[in-house]
Design an enzyme around this catalytic site. Structure first.
Site, PDB file in Angstrom:
ATOM      1  N   ASP A  45       8.872  47.535  77.770  1.00  0.00           N
ATOM      2  CA  ASP A  45      10.307  47.367  77.563  1.00  0.00           C
ATOM      3  C   ASP A  45      11.077  48.476  78.273  1.00  0.00           C
ATOM      4  O   ASP A  45      10.517  49.518  78.607  1.00  0.00           O
ATOM      5  CB  ASP A  45      10.619  47.476  76.066  1.00  0.00           C
ATOM      6  CG  ASP A  45      10.185  46.237  75.315  1.00  0.00           C
ATOM      7  OD1 ASP A  45       9.883  45.223  75.966  1.00  0.00           O
ATOM      8  OD2 ASP A  45      10.161  46.297  74.073  1.00  0.00           O
ATOM      9  N   LYS A  67      15.562  44.459  78.640  1.00  0.00           N
ATOM     10  CA  LYS A  67      16.944  44.109  78.966  1.00  0.00           C
ATOM     11  C   LYS A  67      17.757  45.397  79.042  1.00  0.00           C
ATOM     12  O   LYS A  67      17.935  46.084  78.057  1.00  0.00           O
ATOM     13  CB  LYS A  67      17.561  43.161  77.946  1.00  0.00           C
ATOM     14  CG  LYS A  67      16.863  43.069  76.617  1.00  0.00           C
ATOM     15  CD  LYS A  67      17.567  42.036  75.770  1.00  0.00           C
ATOM     16  CE  LYS A  67      16.990  41.782  74.457  1.00  0.00           C
ATOM     17  NZ  LYS A  67      15.788  41.335  74.089  1.00  0.00           N
ATOM     18  N   MET A 180      20.299  49.196  66.472  1.00  0.00           N
ATOM     19  CA  MET A 180      21.124  48.298  67.299  1.00  0.00           C
ATOM     20  C   MET A 180      22.530  48.121  66.727  1.00  0.00           C
ATOM     21  O   MET A 180      23.050  47.016  66.652  1.00  0.00           O
ATOM     22  CB  MET A 180      20.448  46.917  67.408  1.00  0.00           C
ATOM     23  CG  MET A 180      19.094  46.980  68.077  1.00  0.00           C
ATOM     24  SD  MET A 180      18.224  45.404  68.065  1.00  0.00           S
ATOM     25  CE  MET A 180      17.597  45.368  66.396  1.00  0.00           C
TER      26      MET A 180
END
Ligand code: SAH
Length: 254
Positions: A45, A67, A180
């Site tokens: 990641d 991402k 997050m």
């Protein structure tokens, strides 16, 4: 590695689903390091620190599937399919994720895909940012004097908003650790206060924890969004009395 005990073989055709920790390479487990040293391919990641990736064998292929930076990221199903295909081609596949693979890392979905298709796998837990990252900010997630429970939760739903948690129930849990949550501090603190949480309770945002860029913003629950306005991703938000301990226990980079 020269250890007085044996670590398990990384068999060709298998996947190790491993956590790399929040950043500091010293927080890697021996098993994660063993995986890095033996992998034929590392599928990682964006959150995995470059210094950790550099521990892989120079011949190992590195495949980034994170991402970040506005690039389109592969869909979760495509990542799982790729892991299965790489393992079936006989490679030792290290799937390396930031923190712990089973804490908001979608590791469960990948493990299910491997289990369903009969690909042998091992899970290597990592230090999660919501625990180890806070420790680097001098914030223990539990402390005898303040809390006997802690809740790890996401601060962001599929649309990027604060999720539809049961805020009334959350308001009664002494320590809340949000992953997050960076763009939603305002909404989160507002919902907690509306559900009865004391606006004067301490809160902290810890960004880029365990790295040289680590920053800690401390404030009351009602002020934390403003206090953390220039905090950069990735960041953890912690709400609860333990956040106050940062002032006494701030040991890292100080
Ligand atoms: N599996 C990871 C979490 C993945 S979700 C873990 O166990 O840590 C991604 C979120 O993790 C980020 O939005 C941020 O909230 C948190 N995070 C990951 N690394 C971090 C770091 N070094 N410092 C602060 N927060 C971090």
């Amino acid at each position: 590695m020269n250890l007085p005990f044996a670590l398990p073989d990384f068999a060709p055709g298998s996947v190790w689903l491993a956590g790399a920790g929040p950043g500091d390479p010293g927080l890697l487990s021996l098993l994660a390091l063993h995986g890095l040293v033996h992998a034929d391919v590392v599928v990682h990641d964006a959150l995995v620190d470059a210094r950790v990736l550099d521990l892989a064998r120079p011949e190992a292929e590195r495949i980034g599937v994170g991402k970040r930076g506005g690039q389109p990221s592969p869909k979760q199903g495509e990542i799982t399919a790729r892991l299965i295909a790489l393992a079936r081609s006989g490679l030792r596949v290290l799937r390396l994720k930031g923190g712990d693979p089973f804490v908001f890392g979608r590791g469960a979905e990948e493990a299910m895909g491997l289990a369903d298709t009969g690909v042998p796998f091992r899970v290597v837990p990592g230090v999660s940012s919501g625990i180890g990252g806070l420790a680097y900010a001098g914030i223990p997630v539990t402390s005898r004097g303040t809390n006997s429970a802690v809740c790890l939760l996401t601060g962001h739903d599929a649309e990027g908003k604060a999720p539809a948690h049961d805020w009334q129930a959350l308001a009664r849990i002494p320590v809340l650790v949000f992953y997050m949550a960076l763009r939603n501090f305002d909404e989160i603190s507002g919902r907690l206060i509306a559900a009865g949480r004391d606006p004067g309770e301490p809160a902290a945002a810890v960004s880029r924890a365990t790295t040289a860029q680590q920053k800690v913003a401390l404030g009351t629950l009602s002020e934390i969004a403003a206090a953390a306005a220039d905090v950069e991703a990735p960041a953890i938000l912690v709400v609860g009395e333990v956040a106050r301990l940062h002032q006494s226990l701030d040991w890292f980079l100080s």
